[in-house]
Scaffold this motif. Structure first.
Motif: not given
Length: 119
Positions: A106-119
């Motif tokens: 999911d592109s939205v979840l990937k973007r959120v993970q990048r923003l929050t630093g959760d990789n």
């Protein structure tokens, strides 16, 4: 902000026949006076170029607030979906009855993970 929300009043759909049919029955289908619809039914015969062109058209339309796209269709144009970074219209990936939802894609979840630093 209120004017923006008034302008953007439609959902757009890109997906398989079952998903589109269900959402059209729910009443979100629209065809304007130029015969432009807010949905694309994708099947095995739909050219990739048509899916790409429709996605780009929907992202540029000023009357669309949200684009719902089956995740398996989004996978077909993954680079376009992942590169899209505008707030409006928002792009949301949804499951279909034959293709389960995979949160890792999911592109939205990937973007959120990048923003929050959760990789």
């Amino acid at each position: 902000m209120a004017n923006l929300l008034r302008e953007r009043s439609l959902l757009a759909l890109i997906g398989d026949e079952d998903t589109i049919t269900g959402l059209l029955l729910a009443g979100i289908g629209h065809i304007d006076n130029k015969q432009k619809s807010n949905f694309l039914i994708v099947d095995s015969k739909t050219p990739l170029s048509t899916i790409e062109e429709t996605f780009i058209e929907f992202t540029r339309r000023k009357d669309i607030a949200i684009i719902l796209i089956n995740q398996h269709v989004a996978d077909m144009i993954r680079q376009l979906v992942d590169d899209y970074d505008q707030a409006f219209p928002s792009v949301l990936e949804i499951p279909s009855k034959d293709h389960p939802y995979d949160p890792a894609k999911d592109s939205v979840l990937k973007r959120v993970q990048r923003l929050t630093g959760d990789n």
